[in-house]
Design an enzyme around this catalytic site. Structure first.
Site, short mmCIF file in Angstrom:
data_model
loop_
_atom_site.label_atom_id
_atom_site.label_comp_id
_atom_site.label_asym_id
_atom_site.label_seq_id
_atom_site.Cartn_x
_atom_site.Cartn_y
_atom_site.Cartn_z
CE LYS A 62 28.25 0.18 16.18
NZ LYS A 62 28.96 -1.04 16.61
CB SER A 112 29.03 -2.91 13.21
OG SER A 112 29.15 -3.04 14.58
CB SER A 164 31.66 -4.08 16.21
OG SER A 164 31.07 -5.14 15.48
#
Lengths: 521, 489
Positions: free
Chosen positions: B74, B158, B182
């Site tokens: 990420k 996310s 997330s």
């Protein structure tokens, strides 16, 4: 200890005021790396060369606590008689400024490292020797100062406003250096008291080596808060004074602010809670633009650091560990505490029978080792201390020397003192000899000079008696004695004897003999 | 091939010489990124890593099970020399000079860093819609679903990019960060296994923080075995992270099952507060089916209560907003990141840089957090929320102390939301309902894919256990995985 009278400030209207002053001291911790990052700590370095990722607040970096800083904080807290909190916490104090990379400072707000300490300091006045200020200080009054708290926090970077280029330059070398913040109660009544306290604190920090205590390098910074009130009333509104660059400025700033507040109130004004900066040139305090913006720091607990834990384990006090996650052992720190200035002075006074002033000056002037060397063969401690701290020190100063560089060795000086005490030489001779070596740089020891120039004191009463007779029989003496208007003819006559013997005659004995003879006349 | 490839399978093929690292990584990169999963792919660096790995295999000196395995990270994890944007204009050109610890540990074991994946800006979001690089699309429903014009669904946030990448076969491992769900939410919506371990198990050094006392790196893969392998390779104390746990990562291997039913020694709690009207009917039925399967395998099922569940989302919101307002204070454009060309005074430079650099969600959270922590407001918001967090922790601890090993709940109220659905902050927060408890308490939790719903989207269940009890979760999850065999979907 003397009870502290408040210093009363009089103004032209004969109204008396009291002033209450407190100090906030920030002392840079003398460790090789910063409080939460491994960057080295150095005073002189090219800008932005001592900045790690953590100091620059790069995204994703995390602080890790430097154990040496904790030890320094614990040692300082112990020396200042603080009660240590076994568990204290770190908090974030938020404000925006270009020298604060993270937008917050890591400090201790909820529970500090230590609380309720104290330090006995002295109100100092400049010492005069022979009516001249000689640069050293005499402790005139003792002051027991209560200390509110001590805690650890980060230093910020430095910003410099470049007027030529209309820009602000930022150097982050200092960002993240560990600080010990020491907050006092409002126990000072004037600038002098505050200055004396800071001096003693500097001496304590230097003896612990937790901070080098130098104002000029920024290793120690002091802010003052000042308020005034009528005797019997409660505290007035406080103003904070920042931007104080040295000890003298500290005293001046405080006294000026007290005066300003008195004048302001007397002319109908009200004191508002504000921050004022000290301006060297005008010697006055000026209102500062509040650089930190709103004063709401929105403290939150620092989530990246666990609580600061201390333990007390006497059984493990000998164990020295580098494990950064082991709580610091208070017992270990206690064991390796050096002697503090107060104890050093007390030991001197008790061991050698010297006065507080002498002990104070010897400590302040780094003369203790020299003095101990003197006392290795000297039999008159009190006399030695007195001579070392007045006559000798004065001469060293004139040649920009100190005790370490004194051209007379400690043991030789001790011999001189012995000779004075034993009556072998007169004080005048001793002074003369010391001056010859220190000022005139004669490359001989005192003993050598005294022997060579035959300066030993004449104590033989018969010999002295004969000399006195000689002087009395001189025409000038006879004329003097006839002239009854002249005051102290004996002093003059003694002077003549001394002149004749080149200062070697024992003045006390001469005085005795001469007085007797004159009375007989 | 990549659809069903797992880390375990790839490692075996590489070890046996049936597959080369180069072939494996090329297969990943050959798949078209229709989902906007990646922000940065550095082909030169990949080539160098692949070569180094193949050299090791040739010499018989492979570094272990992760050598040669592609992983996606990420874009809020710092990667040395590779831009790390947090999907924000504020860090569009920021290139870190160091690797985050979890990234470094993967590289040290031979993992191939395929690229940096898309996320909600600064990890603030549940739908991965709010990003400087655009939204991430869910690979589900998969292409082999016949006929109808397909709607586009969000991948969840996310860590949407990491999840989409693994689901589509663009990578075998996805590393994400989990602050309020997330990692587990996108794993759930993308039919993957997602683990958020105990707070402190995975180092946060280099992870650009959202809310420091909630954040945890997490692992997204296709199977429980994969998740466990990766987790064990990167877990453990880090000197650079003072909040990382010093507890050793020991694994009790539950492979050797005792006689009798595999879940016989476990008591599974079902919280009454988790049975809410907003829960989709199909997901509810899936929940019941999972419970039945666990009972069949010997687990004891009991009803439990988490009385302060209704406070979890508000408490989470207040506390994370406060931490956000603090963590975001460093973005002023002076030392790195976006600096506005407007503004002359310090205040102006700060103000414009931050206003122009941050998106609306980020700005809203900063302002809210500032508000909650003001001197006049703290007792009503920040301090109250801190106390409530303690109450929520007590709820979970009471349940686990009473003999319950794990709590089973749906991962989300519904399957994936449509891509173009309203992104209102309060509404989207509901997606985290079952998930924030693990972040508020620091406890380990895993999302496990169960089966597809009628709309072709995956449904997922979550297990949460007490701190440092990851092994219980791995064990139970393995059994569930075997029962439902989602990978065959």
């Amino acid at each position: 200890m003397i009870a502290r009278p408040w210093i009363r400030y009089c103004s032209s209207g004969n109204v008396h005021w009291e002033a209450r002053v407190g100090l906030e001291v920030h002392a840079q911790i003398n460790t090789s790396s910063k409080l939460f990052s491994p960057s080295p700590v150095r005073f002189y370095a090219p800008p932005n060369t001592l900045v790690s990722h953590i100091d620059a607040a790069l995204p994703g970096t995390l602080p890790t606590l430097n154990r040496q800083c904790v030890k320094a904080g614990v040692a300082t807290a112990l020396a200042l008689s603080f009660k240590l909190n076994r568990q204290s916490y770190f908090d974030r104090k938020h404000y925006f400024y270009c020298d604060l990379p993270a937008g917050y400072q890591i400090t201790q707000q909820r529970v500090p490292l230590g609380i309720d300490g104290k330090l006995t300091s002295y109100v100092l006045s400049p010492r005069k020797v022979n009516h001249l200020i000689d640069g050293s200080h005499m402790p005139r009054k003792t002051l027991c100062v209560r200390l509110k708290q001590i805690h650890l926090e980060q230093d910020s970077g430095r910003s410099i406003y470049d007027t030529y280029g209309s820009q602000t330059l930022i150097d982050l070398n200092r960002a993240g250096i560990g600080l010990m913040e020491i907050v006092t109660e409002s126990d000072f009544a004037c600038g002098q008291e505050a200055v004396g306290f800071v001096k003693e604190l500097q001496a304590v920090l230097q003896s612990l080596d937790t901070c080098n205590g130098h104002f000029e390098e920024g290793a120690i910074r002091v802010d003052a808060n000042v308020s005034i009130n009528r005797p019997g009333d409660s505290f007035g509104t406080r103003t904070e004074i920042k931007n104080i660059s040295g000890l003298r400025s500290l005293g001046k700033a405080i006294d000026h602010e007290i005066q300003r507040q008195i004048e302001h109130v007397q002319s109908g004004g009200q004191i508002i809670h504000e921050t004022r900066g000290f301006d060297e040139k005008s010697g006055s305090t000026l209102r500062m633009r509040d650089k930190e913006g709103r004063k709401d720091y929105r403290y939150v607990p620092e989530p990246d650091l666990p609580p600061l834990l201390l333990m007390y384990d006497e059984d493990r006090s000998h164990v020295s560990t580098d494990d950064p996650w082991e709580p610091v052992n208070i017992a270990t720190v206690l064991k390796s505490m050096p002697k503090l200035p107060a104890e050093i002075r007390m030991n001197l006074m008790n061991s050698y029978g010297i006065s507080l002033e002498e002990a104070f000056i010897l400590h302040e002037e780094d003369g203790i080792d020299y003095f101990k060397t003197i006392m290795s063969n000297c039999r008159y401690g009190s006399v030695a201390a007195s001579w070392a701290t007045t006559e000798l020190l004065g001469l060293l100063r004139r040649k920009s020397l100190n005790f370490d560089l004194c051209p007379i060795s400690g043991s030789e000086f001790g011999s001189v003192i012995n000779m004075i005490g034993d009556g072998e030489i007169s004080t005048a001779t001793a002074k003369k000899v010391i001056r010859m070596i220190v000022l005139d740089e004669h490359q001989m020891t005192p003993t050598e000079i005294i022997a060579k120039e035959n300066l030993t004191q004449m104590n033989d009463i018969e010999v002295l008696s004969k000399l006195c007779d000689e002087i009395l029989n001189s025409s000038s003496a006879k004329a003097l004695l006839k002239n009854k208007a002249k005051k102290n003819p004996i002093g003059y006559l003694i002077g003549q004897v001394l002149k004749q013997t080149k200062g070697r005659a024992n003045p006390t004995l001469v005085n005795q003999i001469m007085t007797e003879k004159v009375e007989k006349l | 091939m990549m659809r069903n490839m797992t880390v375990a399978k790839a490692a075996r093929l590489l070890r046996e010489g049936q597959l080369t690292v180069s072939e494996l990584c090329s297969s990943c990169l050959a798949i078209e990124d229709k989902y906007n999963a990646f922000i940065t792919i550095d082909h030169d660096k990949i080539a160098a890593q692949v070569k180094a790995s193949e050299d090791r295999f040739r010499k018989g000196m492979s570094l272990g099970i992760l050598d040669g395995i592609p992983f996606a990270v990420k874009d809020n994890f710092s990667t040395k020399g590779i831009r790390t944007t947090c999907a924000s204009r504020a860090l569009l050109d920021y290139v870190p000079p160091f690797n985050a610890t979890v990234v470094q540990r993967l590289l040290d074991q031979g993992g191939i860093l395929i690229g940096k994946t898309n996320l909600d800006e600064f990890a603030m979001g549940t739908t991965n819609v709010v990003s400087e690089f655009g939204p991430v699309r869910n690979p589900w429903p998969m292409d082999d679903c016949p006929g109808e014009s397909k709607e586009s669904y969000g991948a969840g946030g996310s860590s949407g990019g990491s999840a989409a990448a693994v689901a589509a076969g663009l990578s075998l491992v996805g590393i994400g960060s989990d602050t309020g769900g997330s990692v587990r939410l996108p794993a759930a919506w993308c039919g993957l296994t997602g683990l958020k371990p105990t707070y402190g198990r995975l180092s946060r050094y280099g992870l650009i923080p959202l809310a420091s006392s909630f954040d945890s790196p997490g692992v997204i893969t296709k199977t429980v075995h994969d998740v466990k392998s990766v987790y064990q390779a990167i877990a453990g104390h880090d000197n650079k992270d003072a909040t990382s746990s010093r507890q050793s990562v020991e694994s009790q291997d539950h492979e050797i099952e005792e006689y009798g039913k595999p879940l016989a020694k476990y008591t599974i709690g079902i919280a009454q507060e988790h049975h809410v009207t907003e829960l989709d009917k199909e997901v509810l039925e899936c929940w019941s089916e999972t419970i039945r399967k666990m009972e069949l395998n010997g687990a004891k099922i009991i009803k439990v209560s988490l009385p302060h569940s209704y406070l979890m989302l508000p408490c989470y919101t207040v506390l994370t907003c406060v931490e956000v307002s603090s963590n975001m204070a460093r973005y002023d454009g002076l030392r790195y990141g976006f600096r506005s060309s407007t503004g002359e005074t310090t205040d102006e430079v700060y103000g414009y840089s931050r206003a122009e650099g941050f998106g609306p969600t980020v700005r809203r959270r900063i302002l809210s957090g500032t508000y909650f922590s003001l001197r006049n407001n703290r007792h009503r918001y920040l301090e109250k929320a801190q106390k409530i967090r303690r109450l929520i922790l007590d709820d979970y601890e009471n349940v686990f102390d009473s003999g319950v090993d794990m709590i089973l709940s749906p991962s989300t109220l519904t399957t994936a939301a449509l891509s173009n659905s309203d992104n209102d902050m309060i509404d989207t927060l509901q997606h985290d309902y079952y998930l924030v408890g693990a972040n508020l308490t620091g406890m380990p939790s895993m999302a496990i894919p169960i089966k597809l719903a009628k709309n072709g989207l995956p449904m997922s269940m979550s297990l949460i256990a007490s701190r440092y009890q990851e092994d219980k979760i791995f064990h139970a999850a393995r059994i569930i995985e075997k029962e439902f065999n989602f990978l065959a979907s």
